[in-house]
Design an enzyme around this catalytic site. Structure first.
Site, PDB file in Angstrom:
ATOM      1  N   CYS A   2       1.834 -37.755  40.780  1.00  0.00           N
ATOM      2  CA  CYS A   2       2.456 -36.443  40.872  1.00  0.00           C
ATOM      3  C   CYS A   2       3.052 -36.135  39.509  1.00  0.00           C
ATOM      4  O   CYS A   2       3.992 -36.792  39.078  1.00  0.00           O
ATOM      5  CB  CYS A   2       3.537 -36.424  41.956  1.00  0.00           C
ATOM      6  SG  CYS A   2       4.381 -34.827  42.093  1.00  0.00           S
ATOM      7  N   GLU A 101      -1.908 -30.871  41.773  1.00  0.00           N
ATOM      8  CA  GLU A 101      -2.801 -31.977  41.457  1.00  0.00           C
ATOM      9  C   GLU A 101      -4.074 -31.391  40.867  1.00  0.00           C
ATOM     10  O   GLU A 101      -4.465 -30.274  41.213  1.00  0.00           O
ATOM     11  CB  GLU A 101      -3.103 -32.826  42.695  1.00  0.00           C
ATOM     12  CG  GLU A 101      -3.767 -34.154  42.378  1.00  0.00           C
ATOM     13  CD  GLU A 101      -2.990 -34.951  41.350  1.00  0.00           C
ATOM     14  OE1 GLU A 101      -3.396 -34.901  40.154  1.00  0.00           O
ATOM     15  OE2 GLU A 101      -1.999 -35.600  41.713  1.00  0.00           O
TER      16      GLU A 101
END
Length: 217
Positions: A2, A101
């Site tokens: 992340c 992402e």
């Protein structure tokens, strides 16, 4: 992993969701592209505070190590020396309401914005630590990651650990509840509750921090 996330929610909604005491004289602004080394909102011991994104262990010689420790694998935090102390004493909630992402598509990396289907805020499982040398003091934190859920695996093989609300009390317990109990809640979040939307390349630059970052293609 992340590497970027959002915290767009209003402060009153976060207080209602996480039941924390906000600091006095807090200036709150929505964030659409939170990046490593920037300040992030964390909840620990019932209070909201800020920490630099990228864990700096208390024993580190150089705070620059934090830029390489923005994530920690959930499978390693109980045993790896870098995270072991924070796992026992520095567990925190990192507040968010979406994350980004990038999916490799040929020669291009396509960014996706992932959020709850009902757009509610949520908490990443985090670890925090306090570093101090001479006249410098830094509070910092890292986001735990785990293997991807079925939906997320189509984008990336890892995802941040999103804690279900019923796990907050255990994760924040100031007494160490035990390794197995804590590791048992660090699981992939259900794909049924998440939406993943492709967004434009505007989000690629951490200098961009406005609603354009989450605009769907």
């Amino acid at each position: 992993m992340c590497g970027r996330f959002t915290l767009r929610s209003q402060l009153k909604d976060l207080i209602a969701e996480f039941a924390f005491e906000p600091p006095t004289k807090l200036v709150w602004a929505p964030r659409f592209n939170v990046a490593p080394t920037q300040n992030i909102a964390i909840v620990k011991e019932g209070r909201l505070s800020y920490a630099r994104w990228g864990l700096i262990p208390s024993w580190a010689d150089d705070p620059k190590v934090g830029s390489t420790l923005i994530n920690a694998k959930a499978e390693e935090v109980a045993e790896k020396p870098t995270f072991r102390s924070s796992f026992r004493r520095g567990r925190c909630l990192i507040l968010a309401d979406g994350f980004y992402e990038w999916k490799q598509e040929g020669k291009v990396k396509q960014p996706y914005y992932i959020r709850m289907a009902d757009d509610r805020p949520f908490a990443f499982a985090g670890l925090a630590d306090h570093w101090e040398r001479d006249d410098r003091a830094i509070d910092s934190a890292t986001i735990l990651t785990t293997e991807a859920s079925p939906m997320m695996s189509e984008i990336h093989d890892r995802m941040p650990v999103i804690l279900p609300k019923e796990a907050y009390e255990l994760w924040l317990d100031p007494q160490f509840p035990g390794k197995e109990a804590l590791l048992g809640i660090l699981k992939p979040y259900s794909s049924d509750d998440l939406l993943a939307t492709p967004v434009g390349s505007f989000v690629n630059s951490p200098r961009n921090d406005d609603p354009w970052c989450i605009n769907p293609l």
